[in-house]
Design a protein around this motif. Structure first.
Motif, PDB file in Angstrom:
ATOM      1  N   ILE A 181     -19.394  19.015  -5.735  1.00 19.04           N
ATOM      2  CA  ILE A 181     -18.588  17.790  -5.724  1.00 19.04           C
ATOM      3  C   ILE A 181     -17.593  17.816  -4.573  1.00 19.04           C
ATOM      4  CG2 ILE A 181     -16.810  16.521  -7.008  1.00 19.04           C
ATOM      5  CD1 ILE A 181     -18.310  17.321  -9.568  1.00 19.04           C
ATOM      6  N   PHE A 182     -16.980  18.973  -4.345  1.00 15.83           N
ATOM      7  CA  PHE A 182     -15.987  19.091  -3.282  1.00 15.83           C
ATOM      8  C   PHE A 182     -16.639  18.887  -1.914  1.00 15.83           C
ATOM      9  CE2 PHE A 182     -13.348  21.506  -0.272  1.00 15.83           C
ATOM     10  CZ  PHE A 182     -12.117  20.893  -0.508  1.00 15.83           C
ATOM     11  N   THR A 183     -17.855  19.387  -1.737  1.00 12.98           N
ATOM     12  CA  THR A 183     -18.572  19.201  -0.469  1.00 12.98           C
ATOM     13  C   THR A 183     -18.806  17.723  -0.194  1.00 12.98           C
ATOM     14  OG1 THR A 183     -19.677  21.342  -0.652  1.00 12.98           O
ATOM     15  CG2 THR A 183     -20.702  19.714   0.796  1.00 12.98           C
ATOM     16  N   LEU A 184     -19.243  16.995  -1.216  1.00  9.32           N
ATOM     17  CA  LEU A 184     -19.464  15.555  -1.051  1.00  9.32           C
ATOM     18  C   LEU A 184     -18.139  14.826  -0.823  1.00  9.32           C
ATOM     19  CD1 LEU A 184     -22.156  15.007  -3.839  1.00  9.32           C
ATOM     20  CD2 LEU A 184     -22.514  15.004  -1.369  1.00  9.32           C
ATOM     21  N   LEU A 185     -17.123  15.271  -1.549  1.00  8.80           N
ATOM     22  CA  LEU A 185     -15.784  14.680  -1.374  1.00  8.80           C
ATOM     23  C   LEU A 185     -15.314  14.849   0.061  1.00  8.80           C
ATOM     24  CD1 LEU A 185     -13.081  13.607  -2.802  1.00  8.80           C
ATOM     25  CD2 LEU A 185     -12.460  16.012  -2.919  1.00  8.80           C
ATOM     26  N   SER A 186     -15.520  16.042   0.606  1.00  6.31           N
ATOM     27  CA  SER A 186     -15.075  16.340   1.971  1.00  6.31           C
ATOM     28  C   SER A 186     -15.805  15.495   3.009  1.00  6.31           C
ATOM     29  CB  SER A 186     -15.290  17.830   2.281  1.00  6.31           C
ATOM     30  OG  SER A 186     -14.585  18.633   1.371  1.00  6.31           O
ATOM     31  N   LYS A 187     -17.019  15.040   2.646  1.00  2.94           N
ATOM     32  CA  LYS A 187     -17.794  14.204   3.559  1.00  2.94           C
ATOM     33  C   LYS A 187     -17.447  12.723   3.420  1.00  2.94           C
ATOM     34  CE  LYS A 187     -21.737  17.383   3.740  1.00  2.94           C
ATOM     35  NZ  LYS A 187     -23.173  17.574   3.396  1.00  2.94           N
ATOM     36  N   GLY A 188     -16.473  12.431   2.545  1.00  3.99           N
ATOM     37  CA  GLY A 188     -16.021  11.056   2.398  1.00  3.99           C
ATOM     38  C   GLY A 188     -16.710  10.258   1.320  1.00  3.99           C
ATOM     39  N   ALA A 189     -17.505  10.917   0.475  1.00  2.00           N
ATOM     40  CA  ALA A 189     -18.217  10.202  -0.582  1.00  2.00           C
ATOM     41  C   ALA A 189     -17.243   9.692  -1.637  1.00  2.00           C
ATOM     42  CB  ALA A 189     -19.259  11.119  -1.228  1.00  2.00           C
ATOM     43  N   SER A 190     -17.506   8.503  -2.147  1.00  3.01           N
ATOM     44  CA  SER A 190     -16.699   7.934  -3.224  1.00  3.01           C
ATOM     45  C   SER A 190     -17.117   8.548  -4.553  1.00  3.01           C
ATOM     46  CB  SER A 190     -16.890   6.420  -3.292  1.00  3.01           C
ATOM     47  OG  SER A 190     -18.229   6.112  -3.663  1.00  3.01           O
ATOM     48  N   ASN A 191     -16.328   8.308  -5.602  1.00  2.00           N
ATOM     49  CA  ASN A 191     -16.688   8.816  -6.929  1.00  2.00           C
ATOM     50  C   ASN A 191     -18.055   8.296  -7.361  1.00  2.00           C
ATOM     51  OD1 ASN A 191     -14.197   9.961  -6.865  1.00  2.00           O
ATOM     52  ND2 ASN A 191     -13.415   8.992  -8.713  1.00  2.00           N
ATOM     53  N   LYS A 192     -18.325   7.020  -7.070  1.00  2.00           N
ATOM     54  CA  LYS A 192     -19.608   6.423  -7.438  1.00  2.00           C
ATOM     55  C   LYS A 192     -20.756   7.097  -6.705  1.00  2.00           C
ATOM     56  CE  LYS A 192     -22.060   2.002  -7.657  1.00  2.00           C
ATOM     57  NZ  LYS A 192     -21.997   0.556  -7.361  1.00  2.00           N
ATOM     58  N   GLN A 197     -25.433  10.873  -6.596  1.00  2.00           N
ATOM     59  CA  GLN A 197     -26.150  11.978  -5.962  1.00  2.00           C
ATOM     60  C   GLN A 197     -26.344  13.161  -6.896  1.00  2.00           C
ATOM     61  OE1 GLN A 197     -25.421  13.048  -1.843  1.00  2.00           O
ATOM     62  NE2 GLN A 197     -24.124  11.247  -1.555  1.00  2.00           N
ATOM     63  N   LEU A 198     -25.392  13.366  -7.807  1.00  2.00           N
ATOM     64  CA  LEU A 198     -25.460  14.526  -8.699  1.00  2.00           C
ATOM     65  C   LEU A 198     -25.899  14.158 -10.115  1.00  2.00           C
ATOM     66  CD1 LEU A 198     -22.232  16.450  -7.579  1.00  2.00           C
ATOM     67  CD2 LEU A 198     -24.590  16.788  -6.823  1.00  2.00           C
ATOM     68  N   PHE A 199     -26.276  12.879 -10.306  1.00  2.00           N
ATOM     69  CA  PHE A 199     -26.755  12.402 -11.604  1.00  2.00           C
ATOM     70  C   PHE A 199     -25.709  12.618 -12.706  1.00  2.00           C
ATOM     71  CE2 PHE A 199     -30.437  13.743  -9.071  1.00  2.00           C
ATOM     72  CZ  PHE A 199     -31.134  12.540  -8.999  1.00  2.00           C
ATOM     73  N   LEU A 200     -24.472  12.255 -12.400  1.00  2.00           N
ATOM     74  CA  LEU A 200     -23.368  12.346 -13.346  1.00  2.00           C
ATOM     75  C   LEU A 200     -22.785  10.951 -13.565  1.00  2.00           C
ATOM     76  CD1 LEU A 200     -21.515  15.410 -11.766  1.00  2.00           C
ATOM     77  CD2 LEU A 200     -23.001  15.474 -13.774  1.00  2.00           C
ATOM     78  N   SER A 201     -21.975  10.814 -14.598  1.00  2.00           N
ATOM     79  CA  SER A 201     -21.244   9.565 -14.779  1.00  2.00           C
ATOM     80  C   SER A 201     -19.977   9.622 -13.925  1.00  2.00           C
ATOM     81  CB  SER A 201     -20.866   9.365 -16.246  1.00  2.00           C
ATOM     82  OG  SER A 201     -19.873  10.310 -16.632  1.00  2.00           O
ATOM     83  N   GLU A 202     -19.435   8.456 -13.595  1.00  2.00           N
ATOM     84  CA  GLU A 202     -18.199   8.434 -12.811  1.00  2.00           C
ATOM     85  C   GLU A 202     -17.058   9.081 -13.591  1.00  2.00           C
ATOM     86  OE1 GLU A 202     -17.129   5.031 -10.332  1.00  2.00           O
ATOM     87  OE2 GLU A 202     -19.015   4.096 -10.944  1.00  2.00           O
ATOM     88  N   GLY A 203     -17.078   8.922 -14.922  1.00  2.00           N
ATOM     89  CA  GLY A 203     -16.047   9.551 -15.745  1.00  2.00           C
ATOM     90  C   GLY A 203     -16.096  11.064 -15.646  1.00  2.00           C
ATOM     91  N   ILE A 225      -9.017  17.043   0.928  1.00  2.00           N
ATOM     92  CA  ILE A 225      -9.765  16.991   2.177  1.00  2.00           C
ATOM     93  C   ILE A 225      -9.022  17.696   3.290  1.00  2.00           C
ATOM     94  CG2 ILE A 225     -10.662  15.435   3.969  1.00  2.00           C
ATOM     95  CD1 ILE A 225     -11.226  13.405   1.752  1.00  2.00           C
ATOM     96  N   LEU A 226      -7.695  17.526   3.320  1.00  2.00           N
ATOM     97  CA  LEU A 226      -6.878  18.194   4.332  1.00  2.00           C
ATOM     98  C   LEU A 226      -6.946  19.701   4.172  1.00  2.00           C
ATOM     99  CD1 LEU A 226      -4.818  18.110   6.650  1.00  2.00           C
ATOM    100  CD2 LEU A 226      -3.016  17.896   4.933  1.00  2.00           C
ATOM    101  N   LEU A 227      -6.891  20.155   2.910  1.00  2.00           N
ATOM    102  CA  LEU A 227      -6.965  21.596   2.653  1.00  2.00           C
ATOM    103  C   LEU A 227      -8.270  22.154   3.181  1.00  2.00           C
ATOM    104  CD1 LEU A 227      -5.891  24.184   1.268  1.00  2.00           C
ATOM    105  CD2 LEU A 227      -7.024  23.418  -0.813  1.00  2.00           C
ATOM    106  N   ASN A 228      -9.358  21.424   3.013  1.00  2.00           N
ATOM    107  CA  ASN A 228     -10.669  21.873   3.469  1.00  2.00           C
ATOM    108  C   ASN A 228     -10.702  22.084   4.981  1.00  2.00           C
ATOM    109  OD1 ASN A 228     -13.454  22.524   3.027  1.00  2.00           O
ATOM    110  ND2 ASN A 228     -13.979  20.542   3.915  1.00  2.00           N
ATOM    111  N   THR A 229      -9.959  21.294   5.726  1.00  2.00           N
ATOM    112  CA  THR A 229      -9.945  21.440   7.180  1.00  2.00           C
ATOM    113  C   THR A 229      -9.124  22.643   7.619  1.00  2.00           C
ATOM    114  OG1 THR A 229      -7.970  20.045   7.464  1.00  2.00           O
ATOM    115  CG2 THR A 229     -10.110  18.934   7.427  1.00  2.00           C
ATOM    116  N   LEU A 230      -8.279  23.146   6.687  1.00  2.00           N
ATOM    117  CA  LEU A 230      -7.395  24.258   7.042  1.00  2.00           C
ATOM    118  C   LEU A 230      -7.942  25.607   6.630  1.00  2.00           C
ATOM    119  CD1 LEU A 230      -3.977  22.664   6.014  1.00  2.00           C
ATOM    120  CD2 LEU A 230      -4.927  22.850   8.310  1.00  2.00           C
ATOM    121  N   VAL A 231      -8.937  25.576   5.720  1.00  2.00           N
ATOM    122  CA  VAL A 231      -9.482  26.852   5.174  1.00  2.00           C
ATOM    123  C   VAL A 231     -10.519  27.429   6.129  1.00  2.00           C
ATOM    124  CG1 VAL A 231     -10.804  27.854   3.307  1.00  2.00           C
ATOM    125  CG2 VAL A 231      -9.052  26.161   2.815  1.00  2.00           C
TER     126      VAL A 231
END
Length: 231
Positions: A181-192, A197-203, A225-231
């Motif tokens: 989830i964090f990888t997709l988040l870092s790429k700018g993916a929305s919750n939806k 992509q992961l076959f989960l509910s938004e909740g 996302i900012l933390l990911n750029t610093l690690v």
């Protein structure tokens, strides 16, 4: 084995292992194999079911099961089960945004566990690391008499063991599913988009993100996302 009781116990253990691999589907299948009420009423089954409900995004239902086991264990003087149930109860409260109540439950678990130096019961639950860190930070600033019921040396020892056991870094503390989830988040993916992509509910995605933010010590998507750029 041929005895139904032991077959059920093995299914519950397999479900627990699948949950630790973030494999909810397989865990659900194993829990579904347990049909006898007598085996569904055991603390082992109920606490694994509570973990399953947490991962499915149902912390209130998980909390009810954890409280049930905690109460039974206290009446029957089952210390290990009582500690485990109290830790899970603290995690359920965190998931519901009740941080103060969660820390209080963690304190209760630590108070019960310290005389016997329990370690794995705490560090086997990935969510407890962030909770222990917050507890330690508050303890250092508090002068309340109740706080001294648990020594800081024990808390710090648990944190050190967790770091060694899990090799925790800001990102390594995430479970496999959380890292996805964090990888997709870092790429700018929305919750939806993450849910699709992961076959989960938004909740369920929102529940995962709440846990990710807590572990990383951030408050929102932008900080993560900012933390990911610093690690």
């Amino acid at each position: 084995v041929n005895e139904r009781h032991w077959i059920n116990s093995i299914s519950v253990m397999k479900a627990l292992l699948f949950l630790r691999e973030d494999n909810i589907v397989q865990a659900e299948q194993e829990l579904a194999k347990v049909k006898e009420k007598v085996d569904k009423d055991t603390p082992f089954y109920l606490l694994v079911k509570a973990r399953y409900l947490l991962m499915k995004g149902h912390p209130l239902a998980a909390q009810q099961l954890s409280r049930q086991v905690q109460s039974q264990a206290q009446q029957q003087e089952q210390l290990s089960t009582r500690i485990e149930a109290t830790i899970l109860l603290a995690i359920c409260l965190v998931e519901q945004g009740q941080a103060d109540e969660a820390l209080e439950k963690l304190h209760q678990a630590l108070k019960l566990a310290e005389p016997y130096q329990y370690i794995r019961t705490f560090i086997d639950e990935p969510q407890t690391y962030a909770l222990l860190k917050k507890y330690a930070a508050i303890r250092k600033q508090s002068s309340k008499k109740e706080c001294r019921e648990v020594s800081m040396s024990y808390v710090e020892h648990l944190l050190q063991c967790a770091q060694k056991y899990k090799q925790i870094s800001p990102l390594a503390s995430l479970t496999t599913r959380e890292q996805e989830i964090f990888t997709l988040l870092s790429k700018g993916a929305s919750n939806k988009e993450i849910a699709e992509q992961l076959f989960l509910s938004e909740g369920t995605v929102r529940v995962y993100l709440s846990g990710i933010y807590s572990k990383l010590g951030v408050k929102n998507r932008a900080q993560a996302i900012l933390l990911n750029t610093l690690v």
